[in-house]
Structure formats: C-alpha cells, structure tokens
Design an enzyme around this catalytic site. Structure first.
Site, PDB file in Angstrom:
ATOM      1  N   ARG A  87       0.764  -1.284  -0.149  1.00 44.34           N
ATOM      2  CA  ARG A  87      -0.066  -0.031  -0.063  1.00 44.34           C
ATOM      3  C   ARG A  87       0.839   1.409  -0.078  1.00 44.34           C
ATOM      4  O   ARG A  87       0.280   2.433  -0.062  1.00 44.34           O
ATOM      5  CB  ARG A  87      -0.838  -0.107   1.290  1.00 44.34           C
ATOM      6  CG  ARG A  87      -1.891  -1.064   1.212  1.00 44.34           C
ATOM      7  CD  ARG A  87      -2.886  -0.756   2.566  1.00 44.34           C
ATOM      8  NE  ARG A  87      -3.852  -1.909   2.564  1.00 44.34           N
ATOM      9  CZ  ARG A  87      -3.424  -2.878   3.463  1.00 44.34           C
ATOM     10  NH1 ARG A  87      -2.309  -2.895   4.167  1.00 44.34           N
ATOM     11  NH2 ARG A  87      -4.226  -3.963   3.746  1.00 44.34           N
ATOM     12  N   ASP A  88       2.115   1.168   0.205  1.00 43.90           N
ATOM     13  CA  ASP A  88       2.910   2.162   0.160  1.00 43.90           C
ATOM     14  C   ASP A  88       4.371   2.188  -0.146  1.00 43.90           C
ATOM     15  O   ASP A  88       5.277   2.512   0.309  1.00 43.90           O
ATOM     16  CB  ASP A  88       2.735   2.969   1.658  1.00 43.90           C
ATOM     17  CG  ASP A  88       3.460   4.491   1.706  1.00 43.90           C
ATOM     18  OD1 ASP A  88       3.698   5.138   0.779  1.00 43.90           O
ATOM     19  OD2 ASP A  88       3.845   4.899   2.667  1.00 43.90           O
TER      20      ASP A  88
END
Length: 212
Positions: A87-88
C-alpha cells in the site's frame, strides 16, 4: 472509519502474516505483540541506505537500477502470494544492505497502528525529502504516499496487489529518468494526471534504452 481496536487487530494480523513470510527480499519480522494496548513489531536491523539514498549516491547504470528493482519486485510478489498488500511502496521503503541485499520494508504496518483513523501520520524519514515529495500518509481508508499512489487509491477504492505494481512502476520510472511520470505540485493536480493517465515525455538526452 475503522475503530482503534479494529486497526490494532488488522495490524496484528498483517504483522503475523509478515512474520511467517520468509523471503530474501522482505525484511524479517522477528516478533509481534502488544504492550500497553499498542502493537509492537520487532524487525531485523539492516546496515545500509534506503533505495532513495542509494539512487542519490549515483549515477547508476540503468541495468544496475533495474537489477535492484527486480529484487524489490520479488519481495513484493512474495508478499502478494501470502495475501499481503504493501500500500505504500516507494524508494524510502526499500533498504539496500552493505552486503548487497535488497529488502522491502514498512508494509503499511506502522501507519495502521494509530488509534485515531482521522489522524494524518507523516511517513518515516519523510523529512529527508523535499517539500514537493507530497509525503503525507493518511491512516484509515487511504494508506499511501500521494506521489506513488495508484488511481484506485486516489479514488479511495480498496487496495489490491495492482496498487503496489503501480507504485513500483512510478518509482522505477523516477529512478531511471530522474523525474516522476506524473506531474503535479499538489495532491489534487497530481491525482488528475494519474486518473487521466497523463504521463510525461521522458527527458531529452536520456540514456535509458527505448525497450525499457
């Protein structure tokens, strides 16, 4: 948004999944638990710079950059295979050990530990980057650094492995060309370019092979 206890439960589940994940390109989680109602994660120590710092030490040949990214990509793929989404993904979340190892870290875990979903939490080491880094990480529904976020993250949709692939490609493009594929001085202007697919032309005089 999710409650504090829901976030802690999710954090524990993901940290436990990471602890079971043994891959040469993913940082090792040694222990997971709770203390005073907060989740702790004990990870291995890696002696070496982040991928962003390594790139800044350049110049590096395109083939050398690709080799490092392929290793990071294998780490992401291993996480995806056990149901984890980073997600990042960004150059700050990859470490290059002095022993040559390339390891993906920070699978969004620290950012999910906040008990207040509305709280905006700066990403670790974000202070190293310039203000134009757009390095705000939002907890709750959206986790990610806007400069590397996929269209579905900008829209607030559910994250799946495709968001990591998108972030990976943005980071690789930036590493090769010295600029990001999508222009934008604010989250809003960046989001428009990402959502509409407006990719910059590569800079003039680039030595990156056309096939790449």
């Amino acid at each position: 948004g999710p409650t504090g206890s829901q976030q802690r439960d999710r954090l524990m589940r993901e940290a436990q999944a990471m602890a079971k994940l043994s891959h040469p390109n993913v940082i090792t989680v040694h222990d997971v638990g709770t203390f005073d109602g907060r989740v702790f994660i004990a990870m291995e120590f890696i002696d070496g710079p982040t991928l962003r710092a390594w790139l800044a030490q350049g110049p590096h040949e395109p083939a050398e950059i690709v080799e490092v990214f392929v290793k990071a990509g294998r780490g992401l793929a291993a996480a995806h295979a056990v149901g984890l989404v980073h997600r990042d993904f960004k150059p700050d979340n990859v470490l290059i050990g002095r022993d040559g190892r390339v390891l993906v870290m920070d699978f969004g875990l620290a950012r999910q530990a906040s008990a207040r979903p509305s709280e905006a939490v700066p990403t670790p080491r974000a202070r190293e980057g310039p203000p134009r880094e757009l390095s705000l990480t939002r907890t709750g529904a959206v986790v990610g650094t806007p400069a590397y976020m996929a269209p579905e993250q900008h829209r607030g949709a559910a994250a799946d492995p495709l968001v990591d692939e998108f972030s990976f490609c943005v980071a690789l493009y930036e590493a090769l060309y010295g600029q990001r594929p999508f222009a934008g001085n604010s989250v809003a202007s960046l989001a428009v370019n990402v959502l509409e697919g407006h990719v910059r032309s590569p800079p003039r005089g680039s030595t990156v092979p056309a096939w790449l």
